[in-house]
Design an enzyme around this catalytic site. Structure first.
Site, PDB file in Angstrom:
ATOM      1  CB  ALA A 141      -0.886  -0.021   1.238  1.00  0.00           C
ATOM      2  N   GLY A 157       0.609  -4.987   1.007  1.00  0.00           N
ATOM      3  CA  GLY A 157      -0.612  -5.046   0.212  1.00  0.00           C
ATOM      4  C   GLY A 157      -0.380  -5.668  -1.166  1.00  0.00           C
ATOM      5  CD  GLU A 182      -2.312  -7.665   3.088  1.00  0.00           C
ATOM      6  OE1 GLU A 182      -1.933  -6.502   2.837  1.00  0.00           O
ATOM      7  OE2 GLU A 182      -2.963  -7.956   4.098  1.00  0.00           O
ATOM      8  CD  GLU A 217       1.993  -5.534   5.659  1.00  0.00           C
ATOM      9  OE1 GLU A 217       2.814  -6.443   5.914  1.00  0.00           O
ATOM     10  OE2 GLU A 217       1.100  -5.649   4.802  1.00  0.00           O
TER      11      GLU A 217
HETATM   12  N1  CO8 Z   1       4.561   3.181  -0.741  1.00  0.00           N
HETATM   13  C1  CO8 Z   1       4.959   4.351  -1.310  1.00  0.00           C
HETATM   14  N2  CO8 Z   1       6.089   4.480  -2.021  1.00  0.00           N
HETATM   15  C2  CO8 Z   1       6.881   3.398  -2.157  1.00  0.00           C
HETATM   16  C3  CO8 Z   1       6.538   2.154  -1.591  1.00  0.00           C
HETATM   17  C4  CO8 Z   1       5.317   2.059  -0.858  1.00  0.00           C
HETATM   18  N3  CO8 Z   1       4.850   0.931  -0.323  1.00  0.00           N
HETATM   19  N4  CO8 Z   1       7.513   1.265  -1.883  1.00  0.00           N
HETATM   20  C5  CO8 Z   1       8.422   1.931  -2.614  1.00  0.00           C
HETATM   21  N5  CO8 Z   1       8.054   3.210  -2.783  1.00  0.00           N
HETATM   22  C6  CO8 Z   1       8.763   4.277  -3.500  1.00  0.00           C
HETATM   23  C7  CO8 Z   1       9.967   4.779  -2.705  1.00  0.00           C
HETATM   24  O1  CO8 Z   1       9.568   5.716  -1.732  1.00  0.00           O
HETATM   25  C8  CO8 Z   1      10.803   5.372  -3.822  1.00  0.00           C
HETATM   26  O2  CO8 Z   1      10.277   6.629  -4.162  1.00  0.00           O
HETATM   27  P1  CO8 Z   1      11.287   7.942  -4.180  1.00  0.00           P
HETATM   28  O3  CO8 Z   1      12.258   7.610  -5.288  1.00  0.00           O
HETATM   29  O4  CO8 Z   1      10.354   9.056  -4.521  1.00  0.00           O
HETATM   30  O5  CO8 Z   1      11.913   8.007  -2.856  1.00  0.00           O
HETATM   31  C9  CO8 Z   1      10.524   4.440  -5.000  1.00  0.00           C
HETATM   32  O6  CO8 Z   1       9.299   3.760  -4.711  1.00  0.00           O
HETATM   33  C10 CO8 Z   1      11.621   3.406  -5.202  1.00  0.00           C
HETATM   34  O7  CO8 Z   1      11.772   2.721  -3.975  1.00  0.00           O
HETATM   35  P2  CO8 Z   1      13.210   2.514  -3.274  1.00  0.00           P
HETATM   36  O8  CO8 Z   1      14.131   3.622  -3.631  1.00  0.00           O
HETATM   37  O9  CO8 Z   1      12.952   2.251  -1.818  1.00  0.00           O
HETATM   38  O10 CO8 Z   1      13.685   1.193  -4.033  1.00  0.00           O
HETATM   39  P3  CO8 Z   1      14.709   0.084  -3.479  1.00  0.00           P
HETATM   40  O11 CO8 Z   1      14.990  -0.798  -4.636  1.00  0.00           O
HETATM   41  O12 CO8 Z   1      15.846   0.717  -2.758  1.00  0.00           O
HETATM   42  O13 CO8 Z   1      13.863  -0.752  -2.371  1.00  0.00           O
HETATM   43  C11 CO8 Z   1      11.915  -1.907  -1.523  1.00  0.00           C
HETATM   44  C12 CO8 Z   1      12.746  -1.510  -2.774  1.00  0.00           C
HETATM   45  C13 CO8 Z   1      12.703  -2.894  -0.650  1.00  0.00           C
HETATM   46  C14 CO8 Z   1      10.649  -2.580  -2.048  1.00  0.00           C
HETATM   47  C15 CO8 Z   1      11.574  -0.635  -0.714  1.00  0.00           C
HETATM   48  O14 CO8 Z   1      11.025   0.355  -1.583  1.00  0.00           O
HETATM   49  C16 CO8 Z   1      10.562  -0.855   0.394  1.00  0.00           C
HETATM   50  O15 CO8 Z   1      10.907  -1.382   1.446  1.00  0.00           O
HETATM   51  N6  CO8 Z   1       9.286  -0.445   0.151  1.00  0.00           N
HETATM   52  C17 CO8 Z   1       8.260  -0.526   1.176  1.00  0.00           C
HETATM   53  C18 CO8 Z   1       7.767  -1.941   1.344  1.00  0.00           C
HETATM   54  C19 CO8 Z   1       6.706  -1.984   2.414  1.00  0.00           C
HETATM   55  O16 CO8 Z   1       6.935  -1.675   3.576  1.00  0.00           O
HETATM   56  N7  CO8 Z   1       5.487  -2.419   2.041  1.00  0.00           N
HETATM   57  C20 CO8 Z   1       4.367  -2.490   2.971  1.00  0.00           C
HETATM   58  C21 CO8 Z   1       3.587  -1.211   2.913  1.00  0.00           C
HETATM   59  S1  CO8 Z   1       2.272  -1.152   4.137  1.00  0.00           S
HETATM   60  C22 CO8 Z   1       1.063  -2.123   3.467  1.00  0.00           C
HETATM   61  O17 CO8 Z   1       1.170  -2.625   2.393  1.00  0.00           O
HETATM   62  C23 CO8 Z   1      -0.174  -2.278   4.314  1.00  0.00           C
HETATM   63  C24 CO8 Z   1      -1.295  -2.917   3.553  1.00  0.00           C
HETATM   64  C25 CO8 Z   1      -2.562  -2.891   4.353  1.00  0.00           C
HETATM   65  C26 CO8 Z   1      -3.420  -1.688   4.015  1.00  0.00           C
HETATM   66  C27 CO8 Z   1      -4.773  -1.926   4.612  1.00  0.00           C
HETATM   67  C28 CO8 Z   1      -5.680  -0.743   4.458  1.00  0.00           C
HETATM   68  C29 CO8 Z   1      -7.020  -1.063   5.114  1.00  0.00           C
END
Ligand code: CO8
Length: 259
Positions: free
Chosen positions: A66, A110, A113, A133
């Protein structure tokens, strides 16, 4: 219908391909993308010529979860009232045609999921599944605690959710999370070939198979088997059953009409 965060294509007869398309955010799932996905699924459900859907992302990410930036400042009241994600999840849960998730790269939070809401997952060797998460001080919110546990069992689900460890494609296949693992450059070909094969079957029998497999998650064995038997009998009311069996006897390809 024109979309900004997804791309919708018709690569072959009966098949719709939906690509998540927010490359700048690794396909993070925001309100706009989820709304567009629901609309594209509505259109695919309503179109009688569509028999199967493939949902995919990019080489680097199916979806990295998400959208954290969209969520980070929300209050409890806002999360409760906007009910972010529920309409799209319900749309997939209630979608009657098969949906194949073709996953390369990250399927996190997400994103994992969303893949598990599809009917089966074909993974590229590069796929990485995770529910990280916990690193954000939260937990899965679109069924991950329940679905991942059913897919891979309690021990691996706890490990992934509490340590945020990712599972690679080989482990995901061993654990039963994905149906098959293919070379990254063959992912879309394999998923579209599976979809084309499904699209060539009787759509009635396909929908009943899907319903019954999903019933296995919701009911007892004896009730599920009893419903299966009744629906098996009912298939003999369709022309497609006559056509399928006649084609076998006559050593030709069946021509299913969906009636
Ligand atoms: N949300 C928003 N932006 C994201 C996300 C995300 N989940 N993942 C990556 N991005 C963005 C980064 O911020 C970055 O943007 P910017 O260049 O503007 O800073 C761009 O994508 C590229 O990402 P990275 O530079 O971080 O790329 P890397 O190759 O270094 O890393 C990873 C890749 C490991 C995937 C890393 O981006 C990461 O850890 N992302 C987050 C993963 C995460 O924590 N996911 C869980 C999110 S919470 C969730 O999903 C809850 C769901 C339930 C919702 C229920 C609602 C009712």
């Amino acid at each position: 219908m024109s979309f900004e965060t997804i791309l919708v294509e018709s690569p072959s007869a009966g098949v719709t391909l939906i690509r998540l398309n927010r490359p700048e955010a690794l396909n993070a799932l925001n309100t706009q993308l989820l709304g567009e996905l629901s609309q594209a699924l509505d259109a695919a459900e309503a179109d009688e010529t569509v028999r199967c859907v493939v949902l995919t992302g990019s080489e680097k990410a199916f979806a990295a979860g998400a959208d954290i930036k969209e969520m980070s400042d929300k209050t409890y009241a806002q999360m409760f009232s906007m009910d972010f994600f529920t309409p799209a999840a319900r749309r997939l849960e209630q979608f009657r045609k098969p949906v194949i998730a073709a996953v390369a790269g990250y399927a996190l939070g997400g994103g994992c999921e969303l893949a598990m809401l599809c009917d089966f997952i074909i993974a590229a060797e590069t796929a990485k599944f995770g529910q990280p998460e916990i690193n954000l001080g939260v937990m899965p919110g679109i069924g991950g605690t329940q679905r991942l546990t059913r897919f891979v069992g309690k021990s691996k689900a706890m490990d992934m959710m509490l340590t945020a460890r990712m599972m690679d494609a080989a482990e995901a296949e061993r654990a039963g999370l994905v149906s098959r693992v293919v070379a990254a450059d063959k992912l879309l070909d394999e998923a579209l070939a599976a979809a084309a094969k499904i699209a060539s079957q009787s759509p009635l029998a396909v929908m009943m198979n899907k319903e019954l497999v999903n019933t296995a998650y919701e009911t007892t064995l004896s009730t599920g088997v009893a419903v299966e038997r009744r629906l098996f009998h009912s298939l003999f009311a369709f022309e497609d059953q006559k056509e399928g069996m006649a084609a076998f006897v006559e050593k030709r390809k069946p021509d299913f009409k969906g009636r």
